[in-house]
Design an enzyme around this catalytic site. Structure first.
Site, mmCIF file in Angstrom:
data_model
loop_
_atom_site.group_PDB
_atom_site.id
_atom_site.type_symbol
_atom_site.label_atom_id
_atom_site.label_comp_id
_atom_site.label_asym_id
_atom_site.label_seq_id
_atom_site.Cartn_x
_atom_site.Cartn_y
_atom_site.Cartn_z
ATOM 1 N N ASP A 30 0.864 -1.175 0.000
ATOM 2 C CA ASP A 30 0.000 0.000 0.000
ATOM 3 C C ASP A 30 0.903 1.229 0.000
ATOM 4 O O ASP A 30 2.059 1.162 0.461
ATOM 5 C CB ASP A 30 -0.917 0.001 1.239
ATOM 6 C CG ASP A 30 -2.031 1.034 1.136
ATOM 7 O OD1 ASP A 30 -3.092 0.701 0.565
ATOM 8 O OD2 ASP A 30 -1.832 2.172 1.609
ATOM 9 N N GLY A 125 -18.728 -5.066 -1.112
ATOM 10 C CA GLY A 125 -18.479 -3.996 -0.162
ATOM 11 C C GLY A 125 -17.815 -4.470 1.117
ATOM 12 O O GLY A 125 -17.020 -5.414 1.126
ATOM 13 N N LYS A 175 -19.977 -5.420 -14.359
ATOM 14 C CA LYS A 175 -20.032 -4.704 -13.080
ATOM 15 C C LYS A 175 -20.606 -3.305 -13.264
ATOM 16 O O LYS A 175 -21.336 -2.795 -12.393
ATOM 17 C CB LYS A 175 -18.626 -4.618 -12.472
ATOM 18 C CG LYS A 175 -18.539 -3.840 -11.147
ATOM 19 C CD LYS A 175 -19.482 -4.384 -10.087
ATOM 20 C CE LYS A 175 -19.107 -3.941 -8.683
ATOM 21 N NZ LYS A 175 -18.984 -2.502 -8.492
ATOM 22 N N GLU A 182 -28.214 -1.156 -9.641
ATOM 23 C CA GLU A 182 -28.195 -0.816 -8.211
ATOM 24 C C GLU A 182 -28.757 0.587 -7.983
ATOM 25 O O GLU A 182 -29.553 0.813 -7.060
ATOM 26 C CB GLU A 182 -26.756 -0.909 -7.723
ATOM 27 C CG GLU A 182 -26.496 -0.528 -6.284
ATOM 28 C CD GLU A 182 -25.002 -0.530 -6.020
ATOM 29 O OE1 GLU A 182 -24.436 0.554 -5.810
ATOM 30 O OE2 GLU A 182 -24.391 -1.618 -6.044
#
Length: 308
Positions: A30, A125, A175, A182
């Site tokens: 990261d 999520g 997606k 959604e």
């Protein structure tokens, strides 16, 4: 298998946790070294990397490098990985929310260097760690085969909730449409509850209504569960503004529908209603925010008490 995870935000870190739980080894990187170090301290079989050169060095070919970074950082990440020593036969997976046309271009570019590319639409999520992720995978058969063990571990089950949906670009396209749908579902729920909230003479308990609909109703869903949870916490609802953001995929869906002359009035209007939410307060906007926070952990603007 052993793979690298680049980007250890709320989804990337939980994906590492799910992979390690199922026996995989992960090299974690990261931009914040402290995040990678903390994850390695928490989990066995996680090795932190100080930079992308260290990521490459800690993997044996064919390497699998999974990107969970915002879409604007995918190309810089690929550039940096190539500079760090990515080689022919290696694999790059973009599991973020990228535009499918950019994924197609990235696949073509990497193929010219002999490097595999997979675009993986990822849904689930903040609940993906517990429940598994819905994975929509685009790429060649050979590329998907390289990452299949990890896909089976990340999904709700080895044979459920994931699939190779087509060539490079197909995963992010599916997606994108998923997110457009959604938007429409969320808008329909929000408008319906706002109608009931406006009928003050009926004194409807909206929390009760949501709980009734959760069982046996044809409109029961996870989104409805999130509404019921939100309506059960009046103090939290009071802190929500009705300013609803959009991450980009709803716009891409509508753009693609226009490009292909496909009528999508519900999806287009749902996107427009998010723009409307940024102008005047509405109860529907509060519920949209409650759902977004519930399934994705999205940051929500607090209500501006000065307007009360």
């Amino acid at each position: 298998m052993k793979l690298a995870m680049i980007g250890l935000g709320k989804m990337g870190a939980n994906m590492v946790r799910r992979l390690v739980k199922d026996g995989h080894a992960v090299v974690a990187y990261d931009v914040s070294a402290e995040v990678a170090d903390a994850l390695a301290g928490e989990l066995d079989n996680v090795t932190p990397a100080a930079d992308l050169a260290a990521v490459i060095a800690r993997l044996e070919g064919p390497r699998a490098v999974w990107l969970m970074v915002p879409h604007q950082f995918v190309d810089p990440s690929i550039d940096a990985l190539l500079a760090a020593g990515l080689e022919r036969g290696d694999l790059v997976i973009d599991g973020g929310n990228s535009n499918f046309k950019q994924s197609q271009a990235r696949g073509t570019r990497l193929a010219e260097a002999g490097i595999h590319f997979v675009d993986c639409g990822t849904s689930g999520g903040v609940w993906g760690l517990e429940n598994g992720y819905s994975l929509m995978v685009g790429g060649s058969d050979a590329a998907v085969a390289l990452i299949e063990p990890a896909l089976k571990s990340l999904a709700p089950a080895a044979d459920t909730g994931w699939g190779h949906v087509g060539p490079v670009g197909a995963g992010h396209y599916v997606k994108m449409v998923h997110n457009g749908i959604e938007y429409g579902l969320m808008q329909a729920y929000a408008e319906g509850f706002e109608m009931m909230q406006s009928r003050e003479e009926l004194q409807l308990d909206l929390h009760q209504v949501a709980q009734i609909w959760q069982h046996g109703s044809v409109v029961r869903s996870w989104l409805l569960d999130l509404i019921a949870e939100a309506l059960g916490d009046a103090a939290h609802m009071a802190t929500l503004s009705d300013y609803v953001d959009d991450s980009g995929e709803g716009r891409w869906t509508v753009h693609d529908a226009i490009d292909n002359a496909v009528p999508t009035p519900v999806l287009a209007l749902a996107l427009q209603m998010r723009f409307r939410s940024r102008q005047d307060p509405s109860y529907a906007g509060k519920l949209l925010n409650a759902m977004r926070a519930g399934f994705g952990g999205h940051a929500i603007r607090p209500t501006d008490s000065s307007k009360d």
